[in-house]
Scaffold this active site. Structure first.
Site, PDB file in Angstrom:
ATOM      1  N   ASP A  29       0.735  -1.372  -0.023  1.00 41.37           N
ATOM      2  CA  ASP A  29       0.014   0.601  -0.214  1.00 41.37           C
ATOM      3  C   ASP A  29       0.573   1.570   0.044  1.00 41.37           C
ATOM      4  O   ASP A  29       1.978   1.300   0.628  1.00 41.37           O
ATOM      5  CB  ASP A  29      -0.098  -0.162   0.915  1.00 41.37           C
ATOM      6  CG  ASP A  29      -1.891   1.171   1.486  1.00 41.37           C
ATOM      7  OD1 ASP A  29      -2.444   1.323   0.744  1.00 41.37           O
ATOM      8  OD2 ASP A  29      -1.553   2.404   2.443  1.00 41.37           O
ATOM      9  N   CYS A  85     -12.736 -10.304   6.864  1.00 40.31           N
ATOM     10  CA  CYS A  85     -14.630 -11.079   6.326  1.00 40.31           C
ATOM     11  C   CYS A  85     -14.678 -10.139   5.274  1.00 40.31           C
ATOM     12  O   CYS A  85     -15.358 -10.698   4.861  1.00 40.31           O
ATOM     13  CB  CYS A  85     -15.353 -10.674   7.541  1.00 40.31           C
ATOM     14  SG  CYS A  85     -15.698  -9.316   7.857  1.00 40.31           S
ATOM     15  N   ASP A 118      -3.073   1.568   7.403  1.00 37.59           N
ATOM     16  CA  ASP A 118      -2.426   0.650   5.514  1.00 37.59           C
ATOM     17  C   ASP A 118      -2.287  -0.671   5.848  1.00 37.59           C
ATOM     18  O   ASP A 118      -2.145  -1.049   4.626  1.00 37.59           O
ATOM     19  CB  ASP A 118      -1.524   1.519   5.377  1.00 37.59           C
ATOM     20  CG  ASP A 118      -1.357   2.826   5.962  1.00 37.59           C
ATOM     21  OD1 ASP A 118      -3.003   3.524   5.443  1.00 37.59           O
ATOM     22  OD2 ASP A 118      -0.944   3.359   6.281  1.00 37.59           O
ATOM     23  N   CYS A 142     -12.774  -3.204  12.655  1.00 39.92           N
ATOM     24  CA  CYS A 142     -14.651  -4.323  12.485  1.00 39.92           C
ATOM     25  C   CYS A 142     -15.564  -4.370  12.723  1.00 39.92           C
ATOM     26  O   CYS A 142     -15.883  -5.061  13.872  1.00 39.92           O
ATOM     27  CB  CYS A 142     -13.787  -5.543  10.775  1.00 39.92           C
ATOM     28  SG  CYS A 142     -15.279  -6.400   9.484  1.00 39.92           S
ATOM     29  N   GLU A 178      -1.402  -1.620  -6.358  1.00 33.91           N
ATOM     30  CA  GLU A 178      -2.813  -0.712  -6.464  1.00 33.91           C
ATOM     31  C   GLU A 178      -2.421  -0.067  -7.989  1.00 33.91           C
ATOM     32  O   GLU A 178      -0.509   0.693  -8.362  1.00 33.91           O
ATOM     33  CB  GLU A 178      -2.825   0.003  -6.042  1.00 33.91           C
ATOM     34  CG  GLU A 178      -4.219  -0.259  -4.848  1.00 33.91           C
ATOM     35  CD  GLU A 178      -5.540   0.442  -4.414  1.00 33.91           C
ATOM     36  OE1 GLU A 178      -6.161   0.387  -4.350  1.00 33.91           O
ATOM     37  OE2 GLU A 178      -4.330   1.419  -3.745  1.00 33.91           O
TER      38      GLU A 178
HETATM   39 ZN   LIG Z   1     -14.229  -7.869   9.575  1.00 33.25          ZN
END
Ligand SMILES: [Zn+2]
Length: 379
Positions: free
Chosen positions: A172, A311, A337, A327, A256
């Site tokens: 990244d 997930c 990052d 999350c 990317e």
């Molecule tokens: Zn998650």
């Protein structure tokens, strides 16, 4: 010096090409590349205003014409949406002050012992930074605003494969942390580089305070040019080291594509960083080729910084000051990052396998709400 003439002629042909394309466009006239080249080089040499073009190697003029075409095309394609990614500005006319360059292919130069022979210029002494591994196919001669001359050769180098290893990594790219990898390695912009950048900024402010046409302004401009070169050289050196380490330690490196990355969508991305990132990716790509390793750029936009790499839940946009987040679904606490780099790794593997026709089973495929679980299958 005879080189100054080549720089001047290359600049004039470049500017004439841009101007002619512009005029043709405004007049609604289609002009072919070969017709344009005929007008700005072949015909121009026959006119009293441009007859001096005949005094320099014509291959340098042809290359200048090609450079102008590429600059114009990139801008035009960007404008019309053919080219993805950040908007590309209108090509600027080359100025007498500033960096000068010309490029020669095989028929415009040769190496004579330790000296560089340039057609219609003669032999030039060269201080070699390193020996050339093979006969170069082209050379670019550059004069920096600080008065230094460089010759940069394009050479083919036979690949020297490294022994295979099992590790793969996603990277990244960022502003404060230059590179963060999926295995948690953080490579900052080094302090010595930041110190040099600060000095450069200071010198630039100093330059803007001097009076136009004054002797102080000349001195200040020179100082800026020298610092510019130092920053550039330091950054390049650092980028070489990072790229080598990444390629040496990993069988595959994923990043990317800058054109589709989240960075391309922020106003934060200043041209200076942009150039640094592009340079780093180019070096990784070159070294991967050299050592027979894989470098893959993700060419589809994925919300790498919003998606949980464990997930696959998209947790929504996060302002840049949010360095860590938890999350909502699986309660994992992420370093922003590192999590993005893990997503880059997963997306990169998926794209590569897809391209090979294999089945994709990444641990967490990047999915937006509503798409969760819809794995892109066999290509
Ligand atoms: Zn998650």
């Amino acid at each position: 010096m005879a080189l100054a003439r080549v720089f001047g002629c290359a600049r004039v042909v470049y500017n004439d090409s841009l101007r002619l394309r512009e005029q043709a466009h405004e007049a609604g006239e289609k002009i072919s590349d070969s017709e344009l080249q005929r007008r700005v080089i072949t015909h121009a040499k026959l006119t009293p205003e441009r007859e001096w073009l005949a005094g320099v190697p014509s291959v340098a003029l042809v290359q200048a014409c090609n450079d102008a075409r590429r600059a114009y095309r990139n801008w035009f394609d960007s404008l019309s949406g053919v080219r993805k990614g950040r908007h590309i500005g209108h090509p600027v006319f080359r100025r007498k002050r500033g960096r000068q360059s010309f490029r020669l292919t095989r028929n415009g130069f040769s190496l004579r012992g330790q000296r560089l022979y340039v057609a219609k210029v003669g032999e030039i002494a060269v201080r070699w930074s390193r020996p050339l591994p093979s006969v170069p196919s082209s050379v670019t001669v550059i004069r920096d605003p600080d008065g230094r001359y460089y010759a940069s050769f394009v050479v083919d180098r036979p690949a020297t494969p490294l022994p295979a290893c099992a590790r793969e990594v996603g990277v990244d790219l960022g502003l404060n942390r230059l590179v963060v990898t999926s295995d948690g390695q953080i490579i900052a912009n080094p302090r010595f580089l930041r110190a040099k950048e600060r000095k450069l900024a200071q010198a630039q402010r100093g330059l803007s305070r001097t009076a136009k046409g004054s002797a102080n302004r000349v001195k200040a401009r020179r100082r800026v040019a020298v610092l510019h070169r130092k920053v550039r050289e330091t950054r390049l050196d650092h980028a070489h080291k990072i790229a080598l380490a990444l390629v040496r330690d990993n069988q595959a490196v994923y990043a990317e594509d800058l054109a589709v990355s989240g960075l391309a969508r922020t106003r934060l991305a200043k041209s200076v960083y942009d150039a640094g990132w592009a340079q780093l990716l180019r070096l990784i790509s070159e070294k991967a080729g050299q050592y027979s390793r894989t470098f893959h750029r993700i060419d589809r936009f994925t919300p790498t910084s919003q998606t949980c790499s464990i997930c696959g839940t998209n947790d929504g946009p996060k302002p840049l000051h949010v360095r860590n987040w938890q999350c909502q679904t699986c309660a994992t606490v992420h370093d922003r990052d590192v999590n993005a780099a893990r997503n880059v790794l997963a997306a990169g593997r998926a794209e590569r396998l897809n391209a090979c026709g294999g089945t994709v089973r990444p641990a967490a495929l990047l999915a937006r709400p509503g798409e969760t679980g819809t794995h892109r299958g066999v290509a």
